[in-house]
Design a protein around this motif. Structure first.
Motif, mmCIF file in Angstrom:
data_model
loop_
_atom_site.group_PDB
_atom_site.id
_atom_site.type_symbol
_atom_site.label_atom_id
_atom_site.label_comp_id
_atom_site.label_asym_id
_atom_site.label_seq_id
_atom_site.Cartn_x
_atom_site.Cartn_y
_atom_site.Cartn_z
ATOM 1 N N ARG A 194 10.897 7.012 -1.254
ATOM 2 C CA ARG A 194 9.518 7.188 -1.722
ATOM 3 C C ARG A 194 9.454 7.627 -3.187
ATOM 4 N NH1 ARG A 194 5.165 7.713 1.385
ATOM 5 N NH2 ARG A 194 4.345 9.422 0.137
ATOM 6 N N GLN A 196 -4.618 3.620 6.523
ATOM 7 C CA GLN A 196 -3.218 3.752 6.916
ATOM 8 C C GLN A 196 -2.291 2.865 6.103
ATOM 9 O OE1 GLN A 196 -4.956 4.687 11.198
ATOM 10 N NE2 GLN A 196 -3.417 3.084 11.193
ATOM 11 N N ASP A 197 -2.812 1.737 5.659
ATOM 12 C CA ASP A 197 -1.991 0.804 4.885
ATOM 13 C C ASP A 197 -1.937 1.163 3.410
ATOM 14 O OD1 ASP A 197 -1.345 -0.599 7.071
ATOM 15 O OD2 ASP A 197 -2.174 -2.517 6.415
ATOM 16 N N LEU A 256 -2.636 -5.939 8.385
ATOM 17 C CA LEU A 256 -3.377 -4.691 8.538
ATOM 18 C C LEU A 256 -2.977 -3.913 9.785
ATOM 19 C CD1 LEU A 256 -6.909 -6.039 7.594
ATOM 20 C CD2 LEU A 256 -5.479 -4.504 6.228
ATOM 21 N N PHE A 300 -4.436 1.394 1.238
ATOM 22 C CA PHE A 300 -5.466 0.848 0.360
ATOM 23 C C PHE A 300 -6.200 2.015 -0.295
ATOM 24 C CE2 PHE A 300 -6.097 -3.763 1.252
ATOM 25 C CZ PHE A 300 -5.064 -3.914 2.150
ATOM 26 N N LYS A 337 3.148 9.484 8.282
ATOM 27 C CA LYS A 337 2.813 8.344 7.429
ATOM 28 C C LYS A 337 2.350 8.815 6.042
ATOM 29 C CE LYS A 337 3.856 5.732 10.779
ATOM 30 N NZ LYS A 337 5.246 5.244 10.814
ATOM 31 N N TYR A 338 2.510 10.095 5.741
ATOM 32 C CA TYR A 338 2.187 10.654 4.422
ATOM 33 C C TYR A 338 0.701 10.526 4.082
ATOM 34 C CZ TYR A 338 7.221 10.635 3.984
ATOM 35 O OH TYR A 338 8.552 10.855 4.207
ATOM 36 N N PHE A 363 0.933 11.999 13.378
ATOM 37 C CA PHE A 363 0.988 10.624 12.889
ATOM 38 C C PHE A 363 0.647 10.589 11.401
ATOM 39 C CE2 PHE A 363 -1.594 6.917 11.731
ATOM 40 C CZ PHE A 363 -0.661 5.905 11.928
ATOM 41 N N TRP A 398 -7.274 0.787 9.467
ATOM 42 C CA TRP A 398 -6.160 0.011 8.926
ATOM 43 C C TRP A 398 -6.028 0.195 7.420
ATOM 44 C CZ3 TRP A 398 -7.893 -5.174 11.576
ATOM 45 C CH2 TRP A 398 -7.624 -5.093 12.936
ATOM 46 N N TYR A 399 -7.149 0.212 6.755
ATOM 47 C CA TYR A 399 -7.090 0.227 5.290
ATOM 48 C C TYR A 399 -6.558 1.569 4.790
ATOM 49 C CZ TYR A 399 -9.471 -4.226 5.395
ATOM 50 O OH TYR A 399 -9.772 -5.535 5.611
ATOM 51 N N TRP A 401 -9.408 6.149 12.712
ATOM 52 C CA TRP A 401 -8.299 5.205 12.800
ATOM 53 C C TRP A 401 -8.709 3.992 11.972
ATOM 54 C CZ3 TRP A 401 -3.426 5.450 14.640
ATOM 55 C CH2 TRP A 401 -2.715 4.265 14.769
ATOM 56 N N TRP A 460 0.677 -1.400 13.181
ATOM 57 C CA TRP A 460 0.840 -0.166 13.953
ATOM 58 C C TRP A 460 0.999 -0.500 15.422
ATOM 59 C CZ3 TRP A 460 1.321 3.029 10.066
ATOM 60 C CH2 TRP A 460 0.708 2.658 8.862
#
Lengths: 333, 774
Positions: B116, A125-126, B691, A128, A41-42, A37, A122-123, A120, B694
């Motif tokens: 990208r 993965q998004d 946020l 930030f 998602k880099y 994953f 959000w910040y 895990w 996923w």
């Protein structure tokens, strides 16, 4: 997907020498549920992936009536959840492995991978800017911490440690066997998972050095009763909002060798030493369970949106202690 | 149609059932054409910004790179699914995930790598995050550079007006709501009320989470453009592609293959327009396929809402006053915001038609959150959570059974409708649905005092009533054609795509019934604009009703012509003839049958029948009604809510295929359960970014989270439909959240006013209740 080299390691030594060769650019893969994953998602961009699943004889559960239990690093979560020996003598671990994510993930995921998984968040993965992505800030402090933020404070990154099995292992006083070219070291759970720390260039929640890998998990033999309780929003494929693992050796209803560990609420499995001290050498009662729960959360420092986890954790501890007392059969003879 | 029915009303196996179960069914994502390029959309990392420069030189260095479209490269033509309001690419980006550019390359990997590699310089603009604050006069604007020429089209025959770019409120401002529904004298209503309740409700922005993320394959060849696309509005897409590419409409063909769930949100969008532009630019087929994150962000999700509600009733159970002020977070665009707002403030007030005093204002507000639109249960899922909670509270306050209280104030047959001015409702089988559902859940077990179960795990029962469109949408048009060819085959052509709810099965069942043949003997195809007659698409649960009426009319006309031709051959009057089992015969001469093919051959070719449905001029209006019931267990020490049981009872007129109807009811319950308990976007307060796009964090219920759901189907007919059917799909979503909220009240004595009803909110409500000493 980025391009990377892929090495099927044939032995632990083979994997270790590949680790040395690639250094920072290498990543270990076992089940791959966490790493793939992050690559897609880099979030991580390894030069080389070292596949451990091709190493023979690292998949075993060796119970013994007299000495410590040994579990190979590549043992899958399904195998652990299904093991009759573990269900009998190390119930918390079997229960924790059985509620990780979904059946597909449990079939692929390994015990060592589960305790070494990344956060895990959000910040992160998004995209930030945060401590883990090269920045100097954690958005969880003032942002949306309702599910994945620590209530026990933390250093730099405030993300919870997400593993279920690590909580159970901490309650069972497990030891992690770590191999490197320098030899084998044995770490306690609190040494192995001690919150987010810089290991070379990586901010990670375990203390594996760049040239190390986990080979075995050892659990001391004791006539222990244990249980794991997970509280999540869904019954399948979800992380714990809060969880608790408890273990104790009971002698004529007197609690000995008590361990109480919270999960999903701190940057590592959170051992509740004050609560343990209250319970040890006592017999359980509703009042004692409540006092232990209060003591366990005394030091809580919730963030802006996760204060509810404090009361929730207290309830989980209280109920887990009472239900452990009520377990009919005495496990592990 | 009268007498005994052979196919209609039977749970015959769905047309696509086997292919779906075996994975054989093909979707656009499965398609591949020779020499095809993959297209990847570059998306904005900022909630609000202006693109200063796009440097794509680094992308050209990626092996496999083929082409790029930036806002400089696309025609500045406005298009959109509902309003002509979007450029294919714009210089301003208005939510995190908004489309910046499209990159095509030889394969998925190189397309992603090239996208990208593109360097974009942005000038950041202040993000508008909070609909209520955005409605204020001094708020920054969600759209700083409004394209010229946009008209806000309100529908309902009212005139389009130029959009006012100086405020975030659509067709209004800080003081003037977008729409208002007013009747009677609201203040007098409150002064006459014995009990008055006031509440604020907040509902999350949610994604439909269709199984199939959007995909499109575009082919441009010698002035003809063909798109295989997961859209439910193929004719609107055809129109949009023709507009943007400046092509004649008949040179654009949209094949709307089977959809892996659409739920109202899979409509004409930039991805398909850009695929067509890219195919023309490169001269090669182009494929685009969304990731799960793209599917949840660049969709048309259900808007977030805030309702300020005040309602009053008399001791005898009359609802006397209902006042609400709603802020609808619409995303940056117009979309269907005003249309949804109109339905929000009118439909529930039709459901409780007896309430004499109403004032409901809705502010549709532009924000820099993802765009919103009609998603399963359009407008009613948005409104019923608040309405049904407040009605429940009033019923409890006057010690009246919540079912009786609602039924006393409900709509009755022949009542006029504020949601459809000039029309009256044809049938209202609401009482039957409510009583049937009450019986199934065991309503008599409900304890009248809230929170009465001992111990920390408290159980309770709750219910909600629902009104929702069932196909009688005056804005829609459906056409259908039935053909009997010289080989005797009967085919149905309809332009409505099968979005996964097996509409093709239901429609063909009606045609089969008219010809008295088996379902398998009716052929057809999925929506294809070059083959099928026009249909505005499967929206507002209209297929079974509106397309169904068109299909039945087409079949009746084809049958009439068939019998006329056969009458000549048999030397009989058409009225003496019977059609069935692939043949025609005279009633008195059952031994002398001519098969359908022979009639067509002797008539000189295929026999056609056409049918159209448009409800614009009908006086009678059909609505669907439902009652949802929930039994829950609330753990007051952890905040966990366990759903023990759901009953979903529906006035469907008649179930054409009961198995499919039950499937819709169960699916709606699952989706409604997600809306109630776990789903909902969390937006970062600082940046306005979503946020949790996923898949894990969208948190649709898993199969283990599904309680036992009992569907109750009430079949008492609907005179405006040839088989008495009403659409029943979306409506099954709407009642679940309010029924659960009311059951939680009955169990634990707390009113949850925020969706989703997660443990943190349950615990907070418990704490507040304890704090207030109740």
């Amino acid at each position: 997907l980025i391009k990377f080299e892929h090495i099927n390691a044939v032995s632990t030594d083979d994997a270790l020498s590949a680790l040395r060769r690639y250094g920072e650019g290498a990543r270990l893969i076992a089940g791959g549920q966490d790493l793939l994953f992050r690559i897609k998602k880099y979030l991580v961009q390894p030069e080389c992936i070292i596949n451990l699943k091709t190493i023979p004889h690292l998949n075993y559960i060796r119970p013994s009536a007299q000495s410590n239990l040994r579990i190979g690093a590549l043992t899958t979560l399904s195998e652990i959840a299904r093991s009759a020996e573990l269900q009998r003598g190390y119930a918390a671990l079997a229960q924790a492995a059985g509620v990780v994510a979904s059946p597909q993930i449990r079939n692929m995921g390994t015990l060592a991978g589960n305790i070494c998984q990344d956060v895990w968040c959000w910040y992160l993965q998004d995209g930030f800017s945060c401590w883990k992505s090269g920045g100097k800030f954690c958005d969880l402090a003032g942002g949306d911490s309702r599910y994945y933020g620590s209530i026990m404070g933390g250093h730099l990154c405030l993300s919870n440690h997400p593993s279920d099995t690590a909580v159970a292992l901490a309650a069972l006083d497990a030891k992690i066997h770590v191999a490197s070219a320098r030899g084998v070291r044995v770490a306690s759970m609190s040494e192995f998972l001690c919150g987010h720390n810089w290991i070379g260039p990586r901010l990670q929640s375990h203390t594996l050095a760049l040239d190390e890998l986990v080979t075995e998990i050892e659990i001391p033999f004791r006539p222990t009763r244990s249980a794991y309780v997970k509280f999540a929003l869904r019954k399948s494929w979800d992380f714990a909002i809060a969880s608790v693992a408890v273990s104790a050796v009971m002698q004529d209803r007197v609690w000995k060798d008590v361990r109480i560990v919270l999960g999903g609420v701190a940057t590592s499995p959170h051992r509740c030493a004050e609560a343990e001290a209250l319970v040890v050498n006592r017999t359980m009662s509703a009042e004692l369970a409540d006092a232990a729960a209060q003591a366990a959360l005394k030091a809580a420092k919730p963030l802006r949106m996760n204060g509810y986890k404090v009361d929730l954790s207290k309830t989980l501890i209280r109920r887990a202690l009472v239900s452990l007392e009520e377990q009919d059969s005495k496990p592990t003879e | 149609v009268s007498g005994a029915l052979f196919t209609v009303g039977k749970s015959v196996a769905p047309v696509y059932g086997l292919e779906k179960a075996t994975g054989e069914l093909r979707f656009p994502a499965d398609m591949s054409l020779p020499n095809m390029l993959w297209m990847k959309i570059l998306r904005s990392p900022h909630a609000h910004a202006r693109i200063v420069e796009v440097n794509w030189a680094p992308a050209r260095m990626i092996p496999g790179f083929a082409s790029i479209l930036t806002h400089h490269d696309v025609p500045k033509v406005l298009f959109g699914p509902y309003q002509e309001e979007l450029y294919p690419l714009d210089q301003e980006v208005r939510f995190v995930g908004d489309t910046v550019a499209a990159v095509a390359a030889e394969d998925w990997n190189s397309a992603e790598a090239a996208a990208r590699a593109v360097e974009v310089r942005y000038e950041l603009l202040p993000p508008v995050r909070d609909a209520e604050m955005a409605a204020e006069r001094d708020s920054p604007l969600a759209v700083a550079y409004m394209p010229a020429g946009i008209l806000a089209r309100p529908g309902g025959g009212r005139p389009a007006t130029p959009i006012d770019a100086s405020t975030n409120v659509l067709r209004g401002d800080a003081l003037r709501p977008t729409v208002i529904n007013e009747r009677g004298d609201i203040e007098q209503g409150f002064s006459q009320s014995d009990v008055v309740v006031e509440r604020v409700f907040r509902q999350s922005h949610v994604s439909a989470v269709a199984h199939e993320p959007r995909a499109c394959v575009a082919l441009y060849d010698r002035g003809q453009c063909t798109l295989w696309c997961s859209v439910q509005d193929p004719y609107q897409l055809q129109d949009a592609v023709a507009r943007v590419l400046k092509m004649p409409k008949d040179a654009v063909r949209i094949v709307s293959t089977n959809l892996g769930g659409a739920f109202g949100v899979k409509v004409t969008g930039r991805f398909a327009i850009l695929a067509a532009l890219m195919a023309r630019r490169t001269g090669r087929p182009v494929k685009v396929w969304f990731t799960r994150e793209e599917e949840s962000l660049d969709s048309h999700n259900r808007s977030a809402l805030t309702h300020y509600v005040k309602a009053g009733a008399s001791r005898d159970g009359s609802l006397l006053a209902f006042k609400a002020r709603t802020f609808l977070d619409n995303g940056f665009w117009i979309g269907l915001g005003e249309n949804i707002a109109q339905a929000i403030c009118t439909r529930p007030m039709d459901l409780y038609h007896r309430c004499p005093n109403v004032k409901w204002e809705v502010f549709v507000v532009r924000t820099n959150h993802p765009t919103t639109g009609p998603y399963r249960g359009r407008a009613d899922a948005e409104s019923h959570f608040a309405v049904e909670a407040v009605l429940d509270e009033l019923a409890c306050a006057i010690n009246m059974d919540p079912i009786d209280f609602r039924l006393k104030n409900r709509l009755r047959e022949g009542d006029d409708l504020c949601s459809a001015p000039g029309k009256i409702v044809s049938t209202v089988w609401l009482e039957e649905a409510a009583r049937g559902g009450a019986k199934a859940i065991g309503w008599e077990r409900r304890l009248p005092v809230a929170g009465a179960t001992p111990g920390p795990r408290k159980t309770g029962l709750g219910m909600a009533m629902v009104i929702h469109s069932c196909g009688s949408n005056p804005a829609g048009t459906s056409e259908a054609e039935v053909v009997i060819d010289p080989q005797g085959r009967i085919s149905l052509y309809s332009g409505t795509p099968d979005q996964g709810s097996e509409q093709q099965t239901t429609l063909r069942q009606m045609v089969a019934e008219i010809f008295d043949i088996a379902l398998d003997d009716v052929q057809g195809c999925n929506a294809d604009t070059s083959i099928c007659p026009y249909d505005s698409g499967p929206f507002s649960s209209r297929t079974v009703y509106a397309t169904g009426i068109a299909a039945a009319r087409a079949a009746e006309e084809a049958k009439r012509r068939l019998l006329e031709q056969a009458a000549i051959l048999l030397r009989r009057e058409p009225g003496d003839l019977v059609a069935g089992k692939g043949a025609v015969w005279a009633r008195s001469e059952a031994w002398r049958k001519i098969d359908l093919g022979e009639v067509a051959r002797r008539a000189g070719g295929s026999i056609h029948g056409k049918g159209i449905h448009n409800a614009k001029d009908d006086r009678l209006f059909a609505y669907g009604f439902a009652a949802a019931f929930a039994e829950v267990e609330v753990d007051v020490e952890t905040g966990a809510v366990k759903i023990l049981r759901l009953v979903s009872s529906h006035d469907v007129g008649r179930a054409i295929n009961p198995m499919i109807v039950e499937g819709q009811i169960l699916g709606g319950a699952a989706q409604g359960l997600g809306y109630a308990m776990t789903e909902g976007f969390c937006f970062d307060q600082r940046t306005g970014a979503a946020l949790n796009q996923w898949f894990l964090d969208l948190r649709t219920p898993s199969i283990l989270d599904m309680p036992d759901v009992e569907p109750v189907i009430v079949e008492l007919g609907e005179p405006t439909h040839p088989f008495g059917a009403k659409g029943c799909s979306e409506i099954s979503y709407v009642g679940i959240a309010p029924a659960i909220a009311n059951a939680i009240y009955n169990a634990a004595g707390i009113r949850l006013t925020e969706l989703p009803m997660t443990p943190d909110r349950v615990l907070k409500a418990l704490e507040e209740t304890r704090g207030s000493g109740v």
